[in-house]
Scaffold this motif. Structure first.
Motif, PDB file in Angstrom:
ATOM      1  N   ARG A  25      26.145   3.730 -15.298  1.00 18.27           N
ATOM      2  CA  ARG A  25      26.469   3.844 -13.886  1.00 18.27           C
ATOM      3  C   ARG A  25      26.134   2.585 -13.088  1.00 18.27           C
ATOM      4  O   ARG A  25      26.753   2.319 -12.052  1.00 18.27           O
ATOM      5  CB  ARG A  25      25.749   5.058 -13.268  1.00 18.27           C
ATOM      6  N   LYS A  26      25.177   1.818 -13.527  1.00 13.68           N
ATOM      7  CA  LYS A  26      24.788   0.662 -12.717  1.00 13.68           C
ATOM      8  C   LYS A  26      25.474  -0.628 -13.152  1.00 13.68           C
ATOM      9  O   LYS A  26      25.280  -1.679 -12.525  1.00 13.68           O
ATOM     10  CB  LYS A  26      23.270   0.490 -12.733  1.00 13.68           C
ATOM     11  N   LYS A  77      22.455   6.489 -17.024  1.00 11.70           N
ATOM     12  CA  LYS A  77      21.911   5.630 -15.972  1.00 11.70           C
ATOM     13  C   LYS A  77      22.352   4.173 -16.175  1.00 11.70           C
ATOM     14  O   LYS A  77      22.695   3.473 -15.211  1.00 11.70           O
ATOM     15  CB  LYS A  77      20.389   5.727 -15.949  1.00 11.70           C
ATOM     16  N   THR A  78      22.338   3.724 -17.409  1.00 15.45           N
ATOM     17  CA  THR A  78      22.757   2.348 -17.697  1.00 15.45           C
ATOM     18  C   THR A  78      24.231   2.153 -17.380  1.00 15.45           C
ATOM     19  O   THR A  78      24.627   1.165 -16.742  1.00 15.45           O
ATOM     20  CB  THR A  78      22.479   2.010 -19.168  1.00 15.45           C
ATOM     21  N   GLN A  96      25.665 -10.267 -16.047  1.00 10.26           N
ATOM     22  CA  GLN A  96      25.090  -8.951 -16.302  1.00 10.26           C
ATOM     23  C   GLN A  96      24.894  -8.688 -17.775  1.00 10.26           C
ATOM     24  O   GLN A  96      24.043  -7.893 -18.163  1.00 10.26           O
ATOM     25  CB  GLN A  96      26.021  -7.838 -15.764  1.00 10.26           C
TER      26      GLN A  96
END
Length: 346
Positions: A74-75, A71-72, A33
């Motif tokens: 959280r994923k 947003k970044t 990731q």
């Protein structure tokens, strides 16, 4: 060996210790990731920098960045996110965000720890920080003016008002002999909104904090009232070193955000023993629904242990025999802070 957050009379939990605990709970970073996440973060930071340098409305840039970081975050695997934080903090765009005196105060940690009382005064837009706000750069003043709309800041101001309301409710029920204990009291701004304190319905309101500057501020601001500021720590409470006596209402506003479950349960158990018959323990915690978490953890260097409703019940259930208390867990209006209340039945 993983380092655990430290709690004693001299040092408070640091972002480094908090980061170690967060990573320990989720295991090693997922390397697959990391490259993609680094590229995504780089795009966010570069875009924000271009907007600042190009004269785009700073508030628009701030709003977009806060949403993009959330947003970044959280994923991603939490351990991967932790590795991205120093990248953001060392990026040139950080200098623009640090023109905001609120963000800069949090990042620089002038009192040596996160979430200090002066930082909360920025959130409250208290008169004590007006000098810092007015002396900021034009960009900094715009960013700070926008900060009152951050979901976390809205929730903290609501928390202050809820605390004052709870104190007044307890005082209405108990009468003029009411005794209150605030743990990690900071500047005790909720007391400024308490009708019970103004009207003399509080006999003793102990403001316990291990920051001498906060203790001094409360001593000065509430001289001649029922408020008593005491320099003391969580460790002192757990060992009964402070000999504070018993109370009708004990509360902790922001402390549990920095406590592991084990320490939170130990502290809650101790507080329950310090309550008078029918006394109430009340504590709050930022929730996982917080939407400016990514910005707080990067440019503000402000890391919190976020707790869900189930997490709060875990602390409640680990602290008491549910057959002997009335307990409740509920959210604030924007769901960024979750509250727990435990009332003794005897």
């Amino acid at each position: 060996m993983i380092n655990r957050p430290v709690l004693d009379g001299e040092s408070l939990i640091t972002p480094t210790a908090m980061a170690a605990d967060v990573v320990s709970r989720y295991g090693p970073s997922r390397r697959d990731q990391f490259a993609t996440a680094t590229a995504e973060l780089g795009l966010i930071l570069h875009t924000a920098q271009q907007w600042f340098e190009g004269g785009t409305d700073p508030v628009q840039t701030m709003r977009w960045t806060v949403e993009a970081l959330h947003k970044t975050r959280r994923k991603l695997d939490p351990a991967v996110w932790r590795e991205l934080i120093p990248i953001a903090q060392n990026h040139p765009v950080a200098a623009f965000f640090h023109e905001d005196p609120f963000t800069r105060w949090s990042f620089e940690k002038n009192r040596g720890y996160s979430g200090d009382a002066q930082l909360l005064d920025f959130i409250y837009q208290h008169e004590s920080i007006l000098g810092s706000a007015t002396s900021a750069t034009p960009i900094g003043r715009e960013l700070y003016a926008f900060s009152k709309y951050y979901p976390s800041c809205v929730a903290v101001r609501e928390r202050r008002d809820i605390l004052a309301q709870k104190v007044d409710e307890i005082a209405d029920a108990k009468g003029p002999g009411t005794e209150v204990l605030a743990i990690a009291a900071g500047h005790l701004r909720e007391a400024e909104k308490s009708a019970a304190l103004r009207n003399g319905r509080i006999t003793r309101w102990v403001a316990l904090d291990q920051d001498p500057l906060s203790v001094g501020s409360v001593t000065r601001d509430f001289a001649g009232t029922a408020v008593e500021a005491i320099d003391g720590s969580v460790r002192g409470l757990l060992t009964d070193a402070h000999k504070l006596g018993r109370f009708d209402f004990i509360y902790a506003a922001g402390l549990y955000d920095y406590l592991t479950d084990a320490v939170a349960i130990r502290l809650s158990r101790r507080c329950m023993r310090m309550l008078k018959p029918n006394g109430v323990l009340f504590f709050a915690n930022f929730s996982p629904e917080l939407t400016d978490d990514g910005y707080m953890e990067t440019f503000m260097d402000w890391t919190l242990l976020l707790r869900s409703e189930a997490d709060m019940w875990k602390i409640v259930n680990g602290s008491v025999d549910r057959n002997s208390v009335d307990a409740d867990v509920f959210f604030g209006e924007n769901r960024n802070i979750v509250y727990a209340t435990i009332a003794k039945r005897d």
